[in-house]
Design a protein around this motif. Structure first.
Motif, PDB file in Angstrom:
ATOM      1  N   ASP A   1       0.831  -1.212   0.000  1.00 27.44           N
ATOM      2  CA  ASP A   1       0.000   0.000   0.000  1.00 27.44           C
ATOM      3  C   ASP A   1       0.859   1.253   0.000  1.00 27.44           C
ATOM      4  O   ASP A   1       0.554   2.237  -0.668  1.00 27.44           O
ATOM      5  N   SER A   2       1.944   1.225   0.748  1.00 28.66           N
ATOM      6  CA  SER A   2       2.796   2.419   0.848  1.00 28.66           C
ATOM      7  C   SER A   2       3.411   2.764  -0.511  1.00 28.66           C
ATOM      8  O   SER A   2       3.571   3.940  -0.856  1.00 28.66           O
ATOM      9  N   VAL A   3       3.747   1.739  -1.298  1.00 23.30           N
ATOM     10  CA  VAL A   3       4.309   1.968  -2.629  1.00 23.30           C
ATOM     11  C   VAL A   3       3.302   2.699  -3.520  1.00 23.30           C
ATOM     12  O   VAL A   3       3.622   3.690  -4.186  1.00 23.30           O
ATOM     13  N   VAL A   4       2.052   2.235  -3.497  1.00 22.77           N
ATOM     14  CA  VAL A   4       1.016   2.833  -4.332  1.00 22.77           C
ATOM     15  C   VAL A   4       0.758   4.279  -3.919  1.00 22.77           C
ATOM     16  O   VAL A   4       0.719   5.190  -4.751  1.00 22.77           O
ATOM     17  N   TYR A   5       0.596   4.516  -2.606  1.00 23.21           N
ATOM     18  CA  TYR A   5       0.263   5.862  -2.151  1.00 23.21           C
ATOM     19  C   TYR A   5       1.433   6.831  -2.325  1.00 23.21           C
ATOM     20  O   TYR A   5       1.232   8.005  -2.632  1.00 23.21           O
ATOM     21  N   LEU A   6       2.646   6.353  -2.157  1.00 24.44           N
ATOM     22  CA  LEU A   6       3.806   7.217  -2.384  1.00 24.44           C
ATOM     23  C   LEU A   6       3.888   7.605  -3.857  1.00 24.44           C
ATOM     24  O   LEU A   6       4.162   8.758  -4.205  1.00 24.44           O
ATOM     25  N   SER A   7       3.617   6.642  -4.739  1.00 24.11           N
ATOM     26  CA  SER A   7       3.624   6.918  -6.170  1.00 24.11           C
ATOM     27  C   SER A   7       2.562   7.954  -6.531  1.00 24.11           C
ATOM     28  O   SER A   7       2.824   8.903  -7.275  1.00 24.11           O
ATOM     29  N   LEU A   8       1.362   7.786  -5.996  1.00 28.98           N
ATOM     30  CA  LEU A   8       0.288   8.728  -6.275  1.00 28.98           C
ATOM     31  C   LEU A   8       0.622  10.117  -5.741  1.00 28.98           C
ATOM     32  O   LEU A   8       0.247  11.134  -6.343  1.00 28.98           O
ATOM     33  N   ALA A  19       7.136   9.069  -9.920  1.00 26.47           N
ATOM     34  CA  ALA A  19       5.955   8.276  -9.585  1.00 26.47           C
ATOM     35  C   ALA A  19       6.017   6.902 -10.251  1.00 26.47           C
ATOM     36  O   ALA A  19       5.700   5.875  -9.637  1.00 26.47           O
ATOM     37  N   GLY A  20       6.437   6.887 -11.512  1.00 29.55           N
ATOM     38  CA  GLY A  20       6.553   5.614 -12.224  1.00 29.55           C
ATOM     39  C   GLY A  20       7.628   4.729 -11.640  1.00 29.55           C
ATOM     40  O   GLY A  20       7.455   3.508 -11.531  1.00 29.55           O
ATOM     41  N   GLU A  21       8.758   5.336 -11.261  1.00 27.04           N
ATOM     42  CA  GLU A  21       9.840   4.561 -10.649  1.00 27.04           C
ATOM     43  C   GLU A  21       9.375   3.893  -9.367  1.00 27.04           C
ATOM     44  O   GLU A  21       9.691   2.731  -9.096  1.00 27.04           O
ATOM     45  N   VAL A  22       8.626   4.631  -8.557  1.00 21.16           N
ATOM     46  CA  VAL A  22       8.133   4.073  -7.289  1.00 21.16           C
ATOM     47  C   VAL A  22       7.101   2.983  -7.558  1.00 21.16           C
ATOM     48  O   VAL A  22       7.153   1.890  -6.976  1.00 21.16           O
ATOM     49  N   MET A  23       6.152   3.250  -8.457  1.00 22.35           N
ATOM     50  CA  MET A  23       5.089   2.288  -8.746  1.00 22.35           C
ATOM     51  C   MET A  23       5.653   0.981  -9.279  1.00 22.35           C
ATOM     52  O   MET A  23       5.083  -0.098  -9.039  1.00 22.35           O
ATOM     53  N   SER A  24       6.779   1.033  -9.979  1.00 24.23           N
ATOM     54  CA  SER A  24       7.373  -0.182 -10.544  1.00 24.23           C
ATOM     55  C   SER A  24       7.848  -1.142  -9.466  1.00 24.23           C
ATOM     56  O   SER A  24       8.111  -2.318  -9.743  1.00 24.23           O
ATOM     57  N   ARG A  25       7.977  -0.667  -8.230  1.00 17.38           N
ATOM     58  CA  ARG A  25       8.410  -1.538  -7.124  1.00 17.38           C
ATOM     59  C   ARG A  25       7.274  -2.399  -6.584  1.00 17.38           C
ATOM     60  O   ARG A  25       7.500  -3.302  -5.781  1.00 17.38           O
ATOM     61  N   PHE A  26       6.046  -2.100  -7.001  1.00 19.24           N
ATOM     62  CA  PHE A  26       4.893  -2.819  -6.466  1.00 19.24           C
ATOM     63  C   PHE A  26       4.959  -4.302  -6.826  1.00 19.24           C
ATOM     64  O   PHE A  26       5.199  -4.656  -7.969  1.00 19.24           O
ATOM     65  N   ASP A  27       4.713  -5.166  -5.852  1.00 19.03           N
ATOM     66  CA  ASP A  27       4.734  -6.614  -6.085  1.00 19.03           C
ATOM     67  C   ASP A  27       3.824  -7.286  -5.076  1.00 19.03           C
ATOM     68  O   ASP A  27       4.140  -7.370  -3.887  1.00 19.03           O
ATOM     69  N   ASP A  28       2.656  -7.716  -5.535  1.00 19.17           N
ATOM     70  CA  ASP A  28       1.712  -8.401  -4.642  1.00 19.17           C
ATOM     71  C   ASP A  28       0.945  -9.426  -5.466  1.00 19.17           C
ATOM     72  O   ASP A  28      -0.181  -9.191  -5.899  1.00 19.17           O
ATOM     73  N   ARG A  29       1.573 -10.564  -5.708  1.00 14.36           N
ATOM     74  CA  ARG A  29       1.003 -11.575  -6.598  1.00 14.36           C
ATOM     75  C   ARG A  29      -0.249 -12.231  -6.039  1.00 14.36           C
ATOM     76  O   ARG A  29      -0.991 -12.903  -6.763  1.00 14.36           O
ATOM     77  N   LYS A  30      -0.515 -12.042  -4.756  1.00  9.18           N
ATOM     78  CA  LYS A  30      -1.713 -12.620  -4.153  1.00  9.18           C
ATOM     79  C   LYS A  30      -2.960 -11.813  -4.500  1.00  9.18           C
ATOM     80  O   LYS A  30      -4.080 -12.245  -4.213  1.00  9.18           O
ATOM     81  N   ASN A  31      -2.763 -10.637  -5.058  1.00 11.71           N
ATOM     82  CA  ASN A  31      -3.892  -9.769  -5.401  1.00 11.71           C
ATOM     83  C   ASN A  31      -3.830  -9.366  -6.872  1.00 11.71           C
ATOM     84  O   ASN A  31      -3.469  -8.235  -7.199  1.00 11.71           O
ATOM     85  N   GLU A  37      -4.709  -3.156 -11.836  1.00 16.79           N
ATOM     86  CA  GLU A  37      -4.930  -1.712 -11.719  1.00 16.79           C
ATOM     87  C   GLU A  37      -3.606  -0.951 -11.662  1.00 16.79           C
ATOM     88  O   GLU A  37      -3.465   0.125 -12.256  1.00 16.79           O
ATOM     89  N   VAL A  38      -2.625  -1.533 -10.955  1.00 18.88           N
ATOM     90  CA  VAL A  38      -1.300  -0.908 -10.891  1.00 18.88           C
ATOM     91  C   VAL A  38      -0.679  -0.834 -12.288  1.00 18.88           C
ATOM     92  O   VAL A  38      -0.080   0.176 -12.659  1.00 18.88           O
ATOM     93  N   ASN A  39      -0.845  -1.897 -13.070  1.00 17.27           N
ATOM     94  CA  ASN A  39      -0.310  -1.892 -14.440  1.00 17.27           C
ATOM     95  C   ASN A  39      -0.966  -0.806 -15.283  1.00 17.27           C
ATOM     96  O   ASN A  39      -0.311  -0.160 -16.105  1.00 17.27           O
ATOM     97  N   ARG A  40      -2.276  -0.591 -15.090  1.00 17.75           N
ATOM     98  CA  ARG A  40      -2.954   0.487 -15.815  1.00 17.75           C
ATOM     99  C   ARG A  40      -2.402   1.849 -15.389  1.00 17.75           C
ATOM    100  O   ARG A  40      -2.193   2.731 -16.218  1.00 17.75           O
ATOM    101  N   GLN A  41      -2.173   1.999 -14.082  1.00 21.78           N
ATOM    102  CA  GLN A  41      -1.596   3.257 -13.603  1.00 21.78           C
ATOM    103  C   GLN A  41      -0.194   3.469 -14.179  1.00 21.78           C
ATOM    104  O   GLN A  41       0.196   4.591 -14.499  1.00 21.78           O
ATOM    105  N   MET A  42       0.563   2.385 -14.322  1.00 21.07           N
ATOM    106  CA  MET A  42       1.906   2.482 -14.897  1.00 21.07           C
ATOM    107  C   MET A  42       1.842   2.985 -16.345  1.00 21.07           C
ATOM    108  O   MET A  42       2.681   3.780 -16.783  1.00 21.07           O
ATOM    109  N   THR A  43       0.837   2.523 -17.094  1.00 23.54           N
ATOM    110  CA  THR A  43       0.663   2.983 -18.471  1.00 23.54           C
ATOM    111  C   THR A  43       0.380   4.482 -18.498  1.00 23.54           C
ATOM    112  O   THR A  43       0.963   5.231 -19.280  1.00 23.54           O
ATOM    113  N   ILE A  44      -0.519   4.932 -17.619  1.00 26.93           N
ATOM    114  CA  ILE A  44      -0.864   6.351 -17.551  1.00 26.93           C
ATOM    115  C   ILE A  44       0.360   7.181 -17.184  1.00 26.93           C
ATOM    116  O   ILE A  44       0.629   8.228 -17.780  1.00 26.93           O
TER     117      ILE A  44
END
Length: 245
Positions: A1-8, A19-31, A37-44
């Motif tokens: 969660d902290s990765v997503v909110y820091l990126s935003l 923001a993109g550099e931070v978002m690229s660190r996201f890794d939660d294969r259980k969800n 949604e994170v991948n869509r945000q990365m595209t934007i």
């Protein structure tokens, strides 16, 4: 969660690259839903960062000249549509994307992302004509920070597809030479590979066996598939994301 909110948070501040550099660190294969949604945000964020880069490059050109050129970098511009009916738009974008995909398999060069090239087109407000001819290619390459630029034009004589292209250098007025390839329209996939190998030859690169193997497969043999792909890229570039999908 902290990765997503820091990126935003970085995105809200206008620091989209960070923001993109931070978002690229996201890794939660259980969800997987969250990952989607994170991948869509990365595209934007990638698109936004590319537009920011393009604006900064154009401002830099006005002040002191364009950004520094990265050695070994290559940009593939859309081939100018010189057909009478201006009907090659989808093939333009599909062809460029396929060329970029193939050239990215070569380890000795770095290939500029298509999104960054599209962003510069948008910021220059010049569309697909007037920007991609070989005379203007070096300037576009310098704005992108590319050392070499693949540019040219496309024609479609009856039942055929013809490409006149060349490899331009951005750090001098010297051209690395041009080439012309032609095929039946439904054998465009053969023509696309010929453009790749002519580009490789112009760059003076000797492919490794691994690189040859990676580049050899056709992306598709279906002209209809290539047209759908090109139309999808155009819809993405113009903001019609549902249509693009």
């Amino acid at each position: 969660d902290s990765v997503v909110y820091l990126s935003l948070a970085y995105a809200q501040k206008g620091e989209v690259t960070k923001a993109g550099e931070v978002m690229s660190r996201f890794d939660d294969r259980k969800n997987p839903q969250v990952v989607g949604e994170v991948n869509r945000q990365m595209t934007i964020l990638s698109i936004a960062a590319s537009h920011q880069f393009a604006r900064e490059a154009m401002e830099a050109e006005k002040r002191r000249g364009p950004l520094a050129v990265k050695p070994g970098s290559v940009a593939v511009l859309y081939f100018k549509d010189d057909s009478k009916a201006k009907s090659l738009g989808p093939i333009q974008k599909a062809m460029a994307a396929m060329l970029l995909s193939d050239l990215s398999q070569i380890k000795s060069i770095s290939v500029l992302d298509r999104v960054r090239i599209q962003a510069l087109y948008d910021e220059m407000m010049l569309g697909q004509t007037g920007i991609t001819d070989r005379s203007s290619a070096p300037r576009v390459g310098r704005l992108l920070g590319a050392e070499s630029v693949v540019a040219g034009s496309m024609l479609n004589p009856p039942q055929k597809l013809k490409v006149n292209a060349g490899l331009e250098t951005t750090n001098s007025t010297r051209s690395r030479g041009g080439f012309m390839v032609e095929s039946q329209i439904d054998e465009f996939f053969q023509l696309q590979k010929e453009v790749v190998y002519n580009t490789v030859k112009g760059l003076g690169i000797r492919l490794t066996p691994e690189e040859e193997k990676a580049i050899a497969p056709f992306h598709t043999r279906s002209l209809k598939a290539a047209i759908y792909y090109g139309n999808g890229l155009e819809a993405l570039d113009t903001g019609y994301w549902a249509e693009a999908l």
